[in-house]
Structure formats: structure tokens, C-alpha cells
Design an enzyme around this catalytic site. Structure first.
Site, short mmCIF file in Angstrom:
data_model
loop_
_atom_site.label_atom_id
_atom_site.label_comp_id
_atom_site.label_asym_id
_atom_site.label_seq_id
_atom_site.Cartn_x
_atom_site.Cartn_y
_atom_site.Cartn_z
N ASP A 179 0.87 -1.17 0.00
CA ASP A 179 0.00 0.00 0.00
C ASP A 179 0.91 1.22 0.00
OD1 ASP A 179 -2.25 1.57 0.18
OD2 ASP A 179 -2.31 1.52 2.37
N GLU A 266 -1.51 -1.15 -5.85
CA GLU A 266 -2.70 -0.51 -6.38
C GLU A 266 -2.31 0.33 -7.58
OE1 GLU A 266 -6.09 1.02 -3.42
OE2 GLU A 266 -4.06 1.36 -2.75
N ASP A 348 -3.50 0.87 7.79
CA ASP A 348 -2.58 0.63 6.68
C ASP A 348 -2.25 -0.84 6.47
OD1 ASP A 348 -2.38 3.42 6.25
OD2 ASP A 348 -1.03 3.53 7.97
#
Ligand SMILES: [Zn+2]
Length: 400
Positions: A179, A266, A348
Site C-alpha cells: 500500500d 494498487e 494501513d
């Protein structure tokens, strides 16, 4: 496999002049050919073919003798090929419309052949034997060599070699979910534990220094010597920021790639995020795009895989335990409890784990259609692609 190695060059004063002449010729021909392309389009509505502006060269060399004397002919051929590539990239939506080159910016020329490594030097046609510093040995056949000069007056050669096979170093086979963020640069989940890598904020550390030098530069009279001097000083700060950013990104991506076989990230819409003016500077400074590119090519070199999952995947809002999706999760919430299964989540770590799980699901699915666990409806447009074969999804606009 193609491998690029960058070496610093230390040309003599005489060689610097020869290089400046070659840069000049290549730049002049680029601008000439680009102008011809634009005019041809304005008159006929069609683009000019590569063969046409390549065929200008013999006549141009007769009209401008310096073009023949100062520059190696294959360099000019390369200019034509690169201009054609720039046009193709534009039409296929990967980049902006090609621009005219200025003598005040970074300079470069490309040699498709005949550059040789001689001991600690590089033998370059029309320039001579130039002293170089090699940090690693050149393996395989040299394909192209690009010589460049930075705004801080440093010379580099980027040597592209063709090597046999991929370098299969013995290394880890983990699957990592990453992330990317601003506070922590990368939060990595390997299925068992979370590792956070903080954001070094390269620009911020140099901001004061940069602002001071930029202000002084802006106040100098145009064309004066001291303006020239301050221009170099500003460029030097930018160079330092960019070097430390690249160093950080290279080291971190190398570490992660060495541990893993598959990395899931992502697909970030960086262009859209930069429109947020409060965050634009930090987002540009953080270098996510460069990081993903580094991961991609390093993974490819060891036959690993980078997987980008759609940017509409709700990585933060999904419970990694039971799959429950909460309606709202504002940015200031750092931890939350799942209303369905009561698990406490660190914001997170949870997101990174979800990204990892989604990547594994897509891989075991054979990259097929995303389906939710209960077989029900499918999420909003989840676009998935393996990197490298796809193109940027920006629509090209014909001519600015
Ligand atoms: Zn839950």
C-alpha cells in the site's frame, strides 16, 4: 535480455567542444524534422513518414557542411528514428506531443553502433577516446549508447547491452501486497506481518535551500553571468533531490524484489491526485510511479510478476478478516473495529493485506472477472492488467 548501464564520462576540453557540436547537430536536425512534420500536417492533414524526413539528410548535409563534419551520421539517423518513436508514443496515448529541443536544457545524442569500451575509456566516433568510470563490467553485445550532458555540466553514457537469459539469483518467493502512501511511503504485507517504510521526503529536506537559490536566480538580469551561475546552482539542488530519491527507490525496490516472486500494488491515478493542489508537491516528490517502474523491471529480470489492481478496489474499507466493507472511513481514522466480526484493524496494514489477497485471488482466477465471495455482484470497474503489455489509458488529442 536488455540491460542498461550508466557511466560517468570525463571528456577533455577538446572533447567537450566536439560533443557540444554533435549535440547541436542532432538538436538542429530534430527541430528541422519536427517543424517539417508539423507544416506537412497543417497543409495536408496527414503525418509525415519516417522515410521522408530521413531522405532530407543528404541534401541538408550539402547545404550545411557542418552537419556532415561535426556529427556522426548514424547519430542523425537515430534522431529520425526517435522522432518517429515520439510520434508513435503520442498517437498511442503514451506521451505528449514531441517538443522542440532547446540548447538550454539537457542534451543528448544516441549512437546505434561503433562505440567501443577500451580499458577504462569509451571510444566514441567523431569524439575520441573519453575517460569513463565503470561501476560494473559491460557484459554481452553493446546495442546503443546514449551520451548526455546534464544541466549541471556532467556527462554520462547510458550503455544498453544484450545479455543472454535472465539473471536468476537465488532469492525469496514471497507474495507481497504494497500500500503506497504519503506518511509511510510503503506498507508491505507478506501474509504474516506488516513492514512500514517511512517517506524520506526528499524535497522537504532541500526546500529552504532551493527556495533561496531560486529567489536569487529570479532576481538576476537576464543574460548576465551571475544568472548563468545561479541557474547552475538551482539545477544542482534539483539534481541532489532527484539523486537521493532514486537512491532510496532503487534500494527499497531491490530489497522487496529480492524477497518476493509476486508483488501486488494498487494502480494509482497519480495524474488525478496531482490536481489536488495541497498535495501535488508531496505526491510528485514521493515518486510512486518511478517506484512501480523499478519494481516492474527488477521483477521481470528474475521472471517474477508485478500485478496492479484496479484503483477502485476498496483496500482500506474492506475487513481483511471477513470481507465486510464499511461505508465510510475518513483519512484521520488510523485504526478501526469491524462491525461484523469485531476484529481490530490498523488502517494501513489492513489495506496492504487486502491488496495482497486481491492479487492472489486474481492470479488464482487466471486474471478473470472479479467476483465477490458470495458470488454476487461485481465491484465497480476493476481494471486489472499485468504491467508492460498495456498502454496508458489516456486518450490522445491530435496536435496541441
Ligand atoms: Zn470483519
Amino acid at each position: 535480455m536488455l540491460k542498461a548501464i550508466k557511466v560517468r564520462l570525463y571528456p577533455t576540453a577538446q572533447q567537450e567542444i566536439a560533443l557540444a557540436k554533435s549535440f547541436g547537430c542532432a538538436r538542429w536536425y530534430w527541430n528541422y524534422a519536427l517543424n517539417a512534420c508539423i507544416q506537412h500536417y497543417e497543409q495536408t492533414g496527414k503525418s509525415l513518414k519516417l522515410g521522408v524526413y530521413k531522405a532530407y539528410l543528404p541534401q541538408l548535409k550539402v547545404e550545411n557542411l557542418w552537419l556532415k563534419e561535426d556529427c556522426y551520421s548514424a547519430v542523425l539517423q537515430c534522431v529520425a528514428i526517435n522522432l518517429n518513436k515520439a510520434y508513435t508514443n503520442f498517437f498511442e496515448g503514451r506521451s505528449k506531443f514531441p517538443r522542440f529541443k532547446s540548447k538550454h536544457h539537457k542534451q543528448s545524442i544516441q549512437y546505434p553502433q561503433n562505440v567501443k569500451v577500451v580499458g577504462d575509456c569509451l571510444d566514441i566516433p567523431k569524439i575520441g577516446v573519453v575517460k569513463a568510470v565503470f561501476h560494473r563490467s559491460i557484459e554481452g553485445k553493446i546495442k546503443t549508447v546514449t551520451i548526455s550532458k546534464t544541466p549541471t555540466d556532467k556527462y554520462f553514457a547510458s550503455i544498453v547491452c544484450q545479455t543472454e537469459g535472465s539473471d536468476n539469483q537465488a532469492s525469496g518467493d514471497k507474495t507481497l501486497g504494497i500500500d503506497l502512501g504519503l506518511k509511510d511511503f510503503a506498507i508491505v504485507h507478506d501474509g504474516e506481518q506488516v513492514t512500514k517504510h517511512s517517506n524520506p521526503k526528499h524535497l522537504k529536506r532541500h526546500q529552504k535551500n532551493l527556495a533561496r537559490k531560486q529567489k536569487k536566480f529570479a532576481r538576476k538580469v537576464k543574460g548576465s553571468n551571475s544568472r548563468q551561475k545561479y541557474k547552475k546552482l538551482v539545477a544542482k539542488v534539483h539534481e541532489r533531490v532527484s539523486n537521493s530519491r532514486q537512491d532510496f527507490l532503487h534500494k527499497l525496490s531491490r530489497k522487496l524484489v529480492d524477497e518476493s516472486q509476486v508483488i501486488v500494488v494498487e494502480n494509482l491515478h497519480v495524474k488525478g491526485m496531482v490536481r489536488n493542489r495541497k498535495l501535488a508537491k508531496s505526491i510528485c516528490d514521493v515518486g510512486w510511479g518511478m517506484f512501480v517502474n523499478f519494481l516492474d523491471y527488477k521483477l521481470k529480470a528474475k521472471d517474477g510478476q508485478l500485478l496492479e489492481i484496479g484503483r477502485f478496489f476498496p483496500s482500506s474499507k474492506t475487513c481483511s478478516c471477513c470481507g465486510h466493507i464499511v461505508d465510510k472511513l475518513t483519512l484521520d481514522v488510523r485504526g478501526w473495529d469491524c462491525p461484523s466480526c469485531r476484529t481490530h484493524h490498523d488502517r494501513d496494514g489492513n489495506a496492504a493485506l487486502n491488496i495482497r489477497n486481491e492479487g492472489i485471488r486474481i492470479l488464482s482466477d487466471g486474471g478473470g472477472n472479479p467476483v465477490t465471495a458470495d458470488g454476487g455482484c461485481v465491484r465497480p470497474p476493476t481494471r486489472t492488467r499485468a504491467r508492460g503489455n498495456g498502454q496508458r489509458s489516456q486518450k490522445p488529442t491530435p496536435y496541441p
